[in-house]
Design a protein around this motif. Structure first.
Motif, short mmCIF file in Angstrom:
data_model
loop_
_atom_site.label_atom_id
_atom_site.label_comp_id
_atom_site.label_asym_id
_atom_site.label_seq_id
_atom_site.Cartn_x
_atom_site.Cartn_y
_atom_site.Cartn_z
N SER A 116 9.69 2.60 -0.79
CA SER A 116 10.20 2.12 -1.95
C SER A 116 9.85 0.70 -2.06
CB SER A 116 11.69 2.60 -1.94
OG SER A 116 12.38 1.34 -0.77
N GLY A 117 9.71 -0.03 -1.07
CA GLY A 117 9.87 -1.44 -0.92
C GLY A 117 11.09 -2.26 -1.19
N ASN A 118 12.17 -1.43 -0.95
CA ASN A 118 13.47 -2.12 -1.15
C ASN A 118 14.34 -1.80 0.09
OD1 ASN A 118 13.18 -3.03 -3.85
ND2 ASN A 118 13.04 -0.92 -4.38
N SER A 119 13.69 -1.52 1.01
CA SER A 119 14.60 -1.52 2.49
C SER A 119 15.22 -2.88 2.70
CB SER A 119 13.68 -0.93 3.65
OG SER A 119 12.99 0.23 3.37
N LYS A 120 16.44 -2.89 2.80
CA LYS A 120 17.26 -4.13 3.09
C LYS A 120 16.81 -4.80 4.49
CE LYS A 120 21.14 -2.79 0.26
NZ LYS A 120 22.49 -2.42 0.13
N ASN A 121 16.65 -3.95 5.44
CA ASN A 121 16.08 -4.55 6.74
C ASN A 121 14.77 -5.33 6.60
OD1 ASN A 121 14.99 -2.20 6.99
ND2 ASN A 121 16.25 -1.51 8.47
N VAL A 122 13.91 -4.70 6.01
CA VAL A 122 12.78 -5.21 5.90
C VAL A 122 12.82 -6.51 4.99
CG1 VAL A 122 10.26 -4.75 4.97
CG2 VAL A 122 11.26 -2.81 6.16
N ILE A 123 13.50 -6.28 3.96
CA ILE A 123 13.53 -7.47 3.03
C ILE A 123 14.34 -8.81 3.79
CG2 ILE A 123 14.84 -8.36 1.12
CD1 ILE A 123 12.51 -6.50 0.57
N ALA A 124 15.15 -8.51 4.61
CA ALA A 124 15.80 -9.76 5.41
C ALA A 124 14.81 -10.08 6.59
CB ALA A 124 16.93 -8.88 6.19
N ALA A 125 13.83 -9.16 6.93
CA ALA A 125 12.87 -9.89 7.94
C ALA A 125 11.74 -10.55 7.04
CB ALA A 125 12.27 -8.57 8.52
N PHE A 126 11.57 -10.25 5.83
CA PHE A 126 10.77 -11.09 5.17
C PHE A 126 11.43 -12.56 4.87
CE2 PHE A 126 8.23 -7.33 2.88
CZ PHE A 126 7.23 -7.47 3.57
N GLU A 127 12.63 -12.49 4.63
CA GLU A 127 13.31 -13.82 4.24
C GLU A 127 13.18 -14.61 5.65
OE1 GLU A 127 17.27 -12.36 3.08
OE2 GLU A 127 16.76 -12.06 0.99
N GLU A 128 13.51 -13.99 6.73
CA GLU A 128 13.53 -14.76 7.84
C GLU A 128 12.02 -15.02 8.33
OE1 GLU A 128 14.50 -16.81 11.29
OE2 GLU A 128 16.11 -15.85 9.85
N ALA A 129 10.99 -14.38 8.15
CA ALA A 129 9.71 -14.90 8.39
C ALA A 129 9.26 -16.00 7.25
CB ALA A 129 8.73 -13.50 8.02
N LYS A 130 9.74 -15.98 5.96
CA LYS A 130 9.48 -17.07 5.09
C LYS A 130 9.97 -18.27 5.56
CE LYS A 130 7.24 -15.33 1.57
NZ LYS A 130 5.95 -15.76 1.13
#
Length: 184
Positions: A116-130
């Motif tokens: 979906s591209g909208n998994s909240k835990n994946v999004i949070a991981a992207f935020e931390e990676a950034k």
């Protein structure tokens, strides 16, 4: 039904071939640059995408098509103690981002896999990676998504059918592994 599903798979792979080669090449380059400069690849996702994360990490750490040195890759989906402790103490949305915070370094790569591209835990991981100056790569389906807006590079499989998206995610994962293997 069988013929229909195989035909649908072939149509999506044909669309992948027609539309996504430049993106796949860019992803391969990002991964090759990270590995060649001493950085690691981290992967995450949920359900089938968690399995794909583990599969791709195993190809890097073990071997893909030829004998070579082991390459640094981590699936953030595998440590049940971390997953359950973080899930219990911080919530499921933080199970990957806490690991990125602990293990990620500038120059590392995070591949987030989400149909979906909208998994909240994946999004949070992207935020931390950034925040850690890591490169981010999203593997998604064809719909517009939050992952797409966050990632440095997004592979959008040209389908909205979860099974077809997952089939192409692992195909592209193997292509990336092959591209990295060519360095050795």
């Amino acid at each position: 039904m069988i013929t229909e599903q195989i035909n649908e798979h072939q149509q999506v792979v044909k669309a992948l071939l027609d539309q996504c080669i430049p993106c796949i090449e860019e992803i391969a380059m990002v991964c090759k640059e990270a590995i060649s400069s001493g950085h690691k690849i981290m992967l995450c996702g949920n359900g089938g995408s968690a399995a794909d994360s583990q599969h791709i990490a195993a190809e890097f750490v073990g071997r893909f098509l030829k004998e070579r040195k082991s390459l640094p890759a981590i699936a953030l989906t595998t440590d049940t103690s971390i997953l359950t402790a973080v899930g219990n103490d911080y919530g499921f949305d933080k199970v990957f981002s806490r690991q990125v915070e602990a293990l990620g370094n500038p120059g590392d790569v995070l591949i987030g896999i989400s149909t979906s591209g909208n998994s909240k835990n994946v999004i949070a991981a992207f935020e931390e990676a950034k925040a850690k100056d890591m490169k981010t790569i999203a593997f998604t389906g064809n719909k517009s998504s939050q992952s797409e807006r966050m990632a440095d590079v997004t592979l959008k499989i040209p389908s909205t059918v979860t099974a077809r998206i997952q089939e192409c995610h692992i195909l592209v994962g193997h292509i990336i592994c092959n591209a990295v293997d060519e360095m050795y």
